[in-house]
Write an enzyme that holds these catalytic residues in place. Structure first.
Site, PDB file in Angstrom:
ATOM      1  N   GLY A  98       0.988  -1.174   0.189  1.00  0.00           N
ATOM      2  CA  GLY A  98       0.367   0.406   0.325  1.00  0.00           C
ATOM      3  C   GLY A  98       0.941   1.327   0.508  1.00  0.00           C
ATOM      4  N   HIS A 100       2.242   4.331  -5.404  1.00  0.00           N
ATOM      5  CA  HIS A 100       3.036   5.947  -5.574  1.00  0.00           C
ATOM      6  C   HIS A 100       3.144   5.588  -7.786  1.00  0.00           C
ATOM      7  CE1 HIS A 100       6.615   2.994  -5.408  1.00  0.00           C
ATOM      8  NE2 HIS A 100       6.537   3.128  -3.869  1.00  0.00           N
ATOM      9  N   GLY A 149       5.539   4.029  -8.672  1.00  0.00           N
ATOM     10  CA  GLY A 149       6.003   3.061  -9.480  1.00  0.00           C
ATOM     11  C   GLY A 149       4.751   2.399  -8.664  1.00  0.00           C
ATOM     12  N   HIS A 150       4.349   1.658  -7.786  1.00  0.00           N
ATOM     13  CA  HIS A 150       3.834   0.515  -8.249  1.00  0.00           C
ATOM     14  C   HIS A 150       2.099   0.733  -8.829  1.00  0.00           C
ATOM     15  CE1 HIS A 150       3.932   1.555  -3.458  1.00  0.00           C
ATOM     16  NE2 HIS A 150       4.334   0.406  -3.617  1.00  0.00           N
ATOM     17  N   LYS A 209      13.068  -2.407  -8.134  1.00  0.00           N
ATOM     18  CA  LYS A 209      13.379  -1.454  -6.702  1.00  0.00           C
ATOM     19  C   LYS A 209      13.544  -2.528  -6.060  1.00  0.00           C
ATOM     20  CE  LYS A 209      13.038   1.750  -3.691  1.00  0.00           C
ATOM     21  NZ  LYS A 209      12.754   0.619  -2.695  1.00  0.00           N
ATOM     22  N   ASP A 210      13.464  -3.441  -5.725  1.00  0.00           N
ATOM     23  CA  ASP A 210      14.013  -4.051  -4.557  1.00  0.00           C
ATOM     24  C   ASP A 210      14.642  -5.422  -5.538  1.00  0.00           C
ATOM     25  OD1 ASP A 210      12.791  -3.278  -2.251  1.00  0.00           O
ATOM     26  OD2 ASP A 210      10.950  -2.798  -3.718  1.00  0.00           O
ATOM     27  N   MET A 262      11.348   5.737  -6.200  1.00  0.00           N
ATOM     28  CA  MET A 262      10.239   6.217  -5.535  1.00  0.00           C
ATOM     29  C   MET A 262       9.699   4.606  -4.880  1.00  0.00           C
ATOM     30  SD  MET A 262       7.380   6.648  -8.585  1.00  0.00           S
ATOM     31  CE  MET A 262       7.778   8.701  -9.214  1.00  0.00           C
ATOM     32  N   SER A 263       9.189   5.336  -3.101  1.00  0.00           N
ATOM     33  CA  SER A 263       9.090   4.391  -2.164  1.00  0.00           C
ATOM     34  C   SER A 263       7.518   4.883  -1.391  1.00  0.00           C
ATOM     35  CB  SER A 263      10.479   4.350  -1.582  1.00  0.00           C
ATOM     36  OG  SER A 263       9.604   3.780  -0.512  1.00  0.00           O
ATOM     37  N   SER A 264       6.810   3.498  -0.859  1.00  0.00           N
ATOM     38  CA  SER A 264       6.174   4.111   0.199  1.00  0.00           C
ATOM     39  C   SER A 264       7.427   5.545   1.147  1.00  0.00           C
ATOM     40  CB  SER A 264       5.695   3.070   0.508  1.00  0.00           C
ATOM     41  OG  SER A 264       5.371   2.460  -0.047  1.00  0.00           O
TER      42      SER A 264
HETATM   43  P1  AMP Z   1       5.745  -2.356  -1.657  1.00  0.00           P
HETATM   44  O1  AMP Z   1       4.539  -1.565  -1.520  1.00  0.00           O
HETATM   45  O2  AMP Z   1       7.239  -1.810  -1.564  1.00  0.00           O
HETATM   46  O3  AMP Z   1       6.136  -4.078  -0.790  1.00  0.00           O
HETATM   47  O4  AMP Z   1       6.306  -2.556  -3.530  1.00  0.00           O
HETATM   48  C1  AMP Z   1       5.637  -3.335  -3.540  1.00  0.00           C
HETATM   49  C2  AMP Z   1       5.969  -3.709  -5.317  1.00  0.00           C
HETATM   50  O5  AMP Z   1       6.119  -2.466  -6.230  1.00  0.00           O
HETATM   51  C3  AMP Z   1       7.657  -4.353  -5.109  1.00  0.00           C
HETATM   52  O6  AMP Z   1       7.413  -5.532  -6.205  1.00  0.00           O
HETATM   53  C4  AMP Z   1       8.579  -3.083  -5.517  1.00  0.00           C
HETATM   54  O7  AMP Z   1       9.563  -3.964  -5.859  1.00  0.00           O
HETATM   55  C5  AMP Z   1       7.392  -2.528  -6.356  1.00  0.00           C
HETATM   56  N1  AMP Z   1       8.549  -1.016  -5.944  1.00  0.00           N
HETATM   57  C6  AMP Z   1       8.363  -0.045  -5.541  1.00  0.00           C
HETATM   58  N2  AMP Z   1       8.793   1.284  -5.475  1.00  0.00           N
HETATM   59  C7  AMP Z   1       8.896   0.413  -6.826  1.00  0.00           C
HETATM   60  C8  AMP Z   1       9.782   1.956  -8.312  1.00  0.00           C
HETATM   61  N3  AMP Z   1       9.971   3.204  -7.567  1.00  0.00           N
HETATM   62  N4  AMP Z   1       9.381   1.724  -9.812  1.00  0.00           N
HETATM   63  C9  AMP Z   1       8.528   0.352  -9.305  1.00  0.00           C
HETATM   64  N5  AMP Z   1       8.878  -0.904  -8.499  1.00  0.00           N
HETATM   65  C10 AMP Z   1       8.671  -0.631  -7.217  1.00  0.00           C
END
Ligand code: AMP
Length: 282
Positions: A31, A34, A36-37, A151-152, A186-188
């Site tokens: 959740g 952004h 990226g998601h 990103k990860d 981008m990151s939460s």
């Molecule tokens: P998270 O909510 O941080 O667990 O991320 C969910 C998914 O979105 C994971 O596969 C992340 O690698 C991907 N993600 C997060 N940030 C980015 C980003 N800036 N660009 C592309 N994918 C992203």
């Protein structure tokens, strides 16, 4: 827009679609969505007839309780962002008790060593938590494809290994990193940065780009030192690790071999907020 809180209800909805021959794409997230998601969701929508976005802040992958407490939760805004992409998206947002059947603990995995490098060293148990929650999600959704961001990058490799170990019949799709204007991935967690920190954090990506530029003509140890020097006296940012590693094994590169693919990985603290990034070098 359908929001499911229960595995059984989700299963019912998905079974109907699956019986009608529709392909299912899953985008697992925590959740605080952004762009990226959203790029992952759009990729899933372009390749599948049904898209499921899971929104679940997974307690078992946090090794730091305060990071878990402070993790942003923005369900209303998340729903609005997903509605803007497509009103047919299915959201799966269970409670921990529901997802884990009341037993909120990690399984222990052997990811062939991938789990002990970089993030694994600094966040003990993290990939066991990731593996556990994704196994549950893959079983609950049974998707044809699942989408993950580079990103990860270490997580992406661990997930590929998980699919192999557990014998899941699905394709893992890796998607490129989306960045802010100053290059910050981008990151939460960026929501927790002050505007000064956010601005300063642009140096993370510019350092990675500099390493890529000089990768072919400098030694690994010189490149390592180069990045350490950038952060040594930085007033707002603290380097946790910088590593150049083999993209497949994630083992640190000591020397360069032409046939291998290398990637630079970095983790930096801005105050209490931990930021990670990476870039392919050759
Ligand atoms: P998270 O909510 O941080 O667990 O991320 C969910 C998914 O979105 C994971 O596969 C992340 O690698 C991907 N993600 C997060 N940030 C980015 C980003 N800036 N660009 C592309 N994918 C992203």
């Amino acid at each position: 827009m359908k929001v499911h809180r229960l595995k059984n209800n989700l299963l019912e909805t998905l079974n109907t679609r699956r019986d009608a021959g529709r392909s299912i794409g899953l985008v697992p997230t925590m959740g605080a969505l952004h762009r990226g998601h959203i790029s992952l969701v759009k990729e899933a929508a372009s390749q599948n007839e049904v898209v499921v976005v899971s929104i679940f802040v997974n307690p078992t992958q946090f090794n730091n309780p305060s990071d878990l407490d402070k993790y942003p939760r923005t369900m209303e805004a998340d729903m609005d962002m997903l509605t803007d992409v497509d009103t047919d998206i299915i959201i799966f947002a269970p409670s921990s008790e529901e997802l884990y059947n009341g037993n909120v603990v990690s399984k222990s995995y052997d990811f062939g060593g991938l789990e002990y490098e970089m993030e694994g060293k600094h966040r003990p148990g993290h990939f066991n938590g990731v593996g556990t929650v994704l196994s549950i999600l893959f079983r609950a959704v049974n998707p044809d494809k699942a989408y993950f961001g580079e990103k990860d990058f270490q997580q992406l490799q661990v997930v590929r290994k998980l699919v192999e170990i557990e014998g899941f019949d699905l394709e893992i799709v890796g998607c490129p990193i989306l960045r802010e204007e100053n290059g910050l991935a981008m990151s939460s967690r960026n929501k927790r940065l002050t505007s000064e920190e956010r601005q300063a954090a642009g140096v993370i990506y510019s350092s990675l780009k500099e390493i890529k530029r000089s990768f072919s003509h400098n030694s690994i140890s010189k490149l390592q030192k180069q990045v350490e020097e950038v952060f040594e006296k930085h007033p707002l940012l603290r380097l946790e690790y910088f590593e150049i590693a083999n993209e497949n094994t994630l083992k640190p590169a000591l020397r360069k071999h032409k046939k291998n693919h290398y990637r630079a990985f970095i983790a930096v603290f801005a105050g209490e907020v931990r930021l990670i990034d990476n870039l392919g070098l050759n």
